[in-house]
Design a protein around this motif. Structure first.
Motif, PDB file in Angstrom:
ATOM      1  N   LYS A   1       0.785  -1.237  -0.137  1.00  0.00           N
ATOM      2  CA  LYS A   1      -0.050  -0.095  -0.014  1.00  0.00           C
ATOM      3  C   LYS A   1       0.848   1.366   0.160  1.00  0.00           C
ATOM      4  O   LYS A   1       0.602   2.274  -0.709  1.00  0.00           O
ATOM      5  CB  LYS A   1      -0.990   0.082   1.177  1.00  0.00           C
TER       6      LYS A   1
ATOM      7  N   THR B   1       0.957   4.171  -2.994  1.00  0.00           N
ATOM      8  CA  THR B   1       1.127   5.410  -2.395  1.00  0.00           C
ATOM      9  C   THR B   1       1.894   6.518  -3.161  1.00  0.00           C
ATOM     10  O   THR B   1       1.697   7.451  -3.677  1.00  0.00           O
ATOM     11  CB  THR B   1       0.578   5.680  -0.910  1.00  0.00           C
TER      12      THR B   1
ATOM     13  N   ALA C   1       1.729   6.566  -6.846  1.00  0.00           N
ATOM     14  CA  ALA C   1       0.707   7.538  -7.051  1.00  0.00           C
ATOM     15  C   ALA C   1       1.303   9.241  -7.039  1.00  0.00           C
ATOM     16  O   ALA C   1       0.678   9.919  -7.879  1.00  0.00           O
ATOM     17  CB  ALA C   1      -0.544   7.319  -6.310  1.00  0.00           C
TER      18      ALA C   1
ATOM     19  N   SER D   1      -6.345  14.613 -12.877  1.00  0.00           N
ATOM     20  CA  SER D   1      -6.464  13.812 -11.495  1.00  0.00           C
ATOM     21  C   SER D   1      -7.739  14.688 -10.765  1.00  0.00           C
ATOM     22  O   SER D   1      -7.936  14.478  -9.653  1.00  0.00           O
ATOM     23  CB  SER D   1      -5.305  14.472 -10.594  1.00  0.00           C
TER      24      SER D   1
ATOM     25  N   THR E   1      -8.716  16.155  -5.461  1.00  0.00           N
ATOM     26  CA  THR E   1      -8.453  15.364  -6.288  1.00  0.00           C
ATOM     27  C   THR E   1      -9.604  14.263  -6.486  1.00  0.00           C
ATOM     28  O   THR E   1     -10.582  14.389  -5.847  1.00  0.00           O
ATOM     29  CB  THR E   1      -7.123  14.311  -5.846  1.00  0.00           C
ATOM     30  N   ASP E   2      -9.666  13.403  -7.549  1.00  0.00           N
ATOM     31  CA  ASP E   2     -10.538  12.437  -7.680  1.00  0.00           C
ATOM     32  C   ASP E   2     -10.852  11.431  -6.224  1.00  0.00           C
ATOM     33  O   ASP E   2     -11.459  11.062  -5.913  1.00  0.00           O
ATOM     34  CB  ASP E   2     -10.399  11.647  -8.819  1.00  0.00           C
ATOM     35  N   GLU E   3      -9.393  11.341  -6.098  1.00  0.00           N
ATOM     36  CA  GLU E   3      -9.434  10.545  -4.643  1.00  0.00           C
ATOM     37  C   GLU E   3      -9.954  11.230  -3.536  1.00  0.00           C
ATOM     38  O   GLU E   3     -10.649  10.655  -2.427  1.00  0.00           O
ATOM     39  CB  GLU E   3      -7.931  10.137  -4.256  1.00  0.00           C
ATOM     40  N   ALA E   4      -9.910  12.544  -3.351  1.00  0.00           N
ATOM     41  CA  ALA E   4     -10.385  13.240  -2.281  1.00  0.00           C
ATOM     42  C   ALA E   4     -12.061  13.061  -2.459  1.00  0.00           C
ATOM     43  O   ALA E   4     -12.636  12.832  -1.439  1.00  0.00           O
ATOM     44  CB  ALA E   4     -10.148  14.727  -2.252  1.00  0.00           C
TER      45      ALA E   4
ATOM     46  N   ALA F   1     -13.475  10.571  -3.714  1.00  0.00           N
ATOM     47  CA  ALA F   1     -13.963   9.230  -3.594  1.00  0.00           C
ATOM     48  C   ALA F   1     -14.005   8.784  -1.742  1.00  0.00           C
ATOM     49  O   ALA F   1     -14.789   8.073  -1.598  1.00  0.00           O
ATOM     50  CB  ALA F   1     -12.975   8.440  -4.271  1.00  0.00           C
ATOM     51  N   LYS F   2     -13.443   9.821  -1.165  1.00  0.00           N
ATOM     52  CA  LYS F   2     -13.329   9.767   0.318  1.00  0.00           C
ATOM     53  C   LYS F   2     -14.848  10.031   0.715  1.00  0.00           C
ATOM     54  O   LYS F   2     -15.203   9.790   2.154  1.00  0.00           O
ATOM     55  CB  LYS F   2     -12.578  10.531   1.083  1.00  0.00           C
TER      56      LYS F   2
ATOM     57  N   ASP G   1      -6.157  16.975  -0.622  1.00  0.00           N
ATOM     58  CA  ASP G   1      -6.653  15.593  -0.196  1.00  0.00           C
ATOM     59  C   ASP G   1      -7.922  15.288   0.110  1.00  0.00           C
ATOM     60  O   ASP G   1      -8.275  14.223   0.103  1.00  0.00           O
ATOM     61  CB  ASP G   1      -5.400  14.931   0.507  1.00  0.00           C
ATOM     62  N   THR G   2      -8.660  16.271   0.407  1.00  0.00           N
ATOM     63  CA  THR G   2      -9.971  16.232   1.031  1.00  0.00           C
ATOM     64  C   THR G   2     -10.864  17.243   0.659  1.00  0.00           C
ATOM     65  O   THR G   2     -10.347  18.166   0.388  1.00  0.00           O
ATOM     66  CB  THR G   2      -9.722  15.914   2.708  1.00  0.00           C
TER      67      THR G   2
END
Length: 165
Positions: free
Chosen positions: A3, A7, A10, A42, A71-74, A76-77, A159-160
């Motif tokens: 992991k 990370t 990424a 992103s 970001t897209d990851e943010a 996704a949270k 990131d959020t």
């Protein structure tokens, strides 16, 4: 261990993506905030949200703007179904409220952000800014990349997703 490796990989890929955007901007191919975000790869969710909220023309405007861009990851949270719900036409105003909470009027570069303890967003509420131990936090979001320049402002990657009160 795997992991951590994924990370790290990424983050390296994200850094390379931003480097290419910065290179293009530096070499006279200026793009506005929306174009920079759209071309990066992103920020697909953010760009879709900007379109759904009817904010494209605003963020393509003269500015200058400082955008704390999740970001897209943010995205996704967020709880399951949240993004899909916000993108519905009937939630356009709520989405615009959330997105404008990520925008500060003016061009605030990282060197200036770290000197602040808060900033007024164009949505009307304040965000809290803390710089500690080499990290910058905007409310509960960590700034993971700074000073991504655009013709009408600057993007700081977070990131959020920031949620107004």
């Amino acid at each position: 261990m795997l992991k951590k490796f994924i990370t790290t990989l990424a983050l390296i890929v994200a850094s390379l993506s931003f480097t290419s955007v910065a290179y293009a901007e530096h070499h006279g191919m200026k793009k506005d905030i929306v174009d920079v975000a759209a071309e990066n790869g992103s920020f697909n969710t953010l760009v879709a949200a900007i379109k759904a909220a009817g904010l494209v023309d605003t963020l393509k405007g003269e500015g200058p703007f400082t955008v704390f861009a999740p970001t897209d990851e943010a995205f996704a949270k967020l709880a399951d179904g949240t993004v899909e719900s916000l993108l519905k036409p009937e939630n356009k105003d709520k989405l615009a409220t959330i997105l404008t909470y990520h925008v500060v009027a003016g061009k605030v570069m990282a060197a200036d952000v770290v000197k602040l303890d808060s900033a007024s967003t164009v949505q009307g509420q304040m965000v809290i800014i803390k710089a500690k131990y080499g990290n910058v936090m905007v409310n509960n979001a960590k700034v993971i990349m700074t000073d991504v320049k655009a013709s009408n402002g600057v993007i700081h990657v977070i990131d959020t997703v920031l949620l107004p009160k």
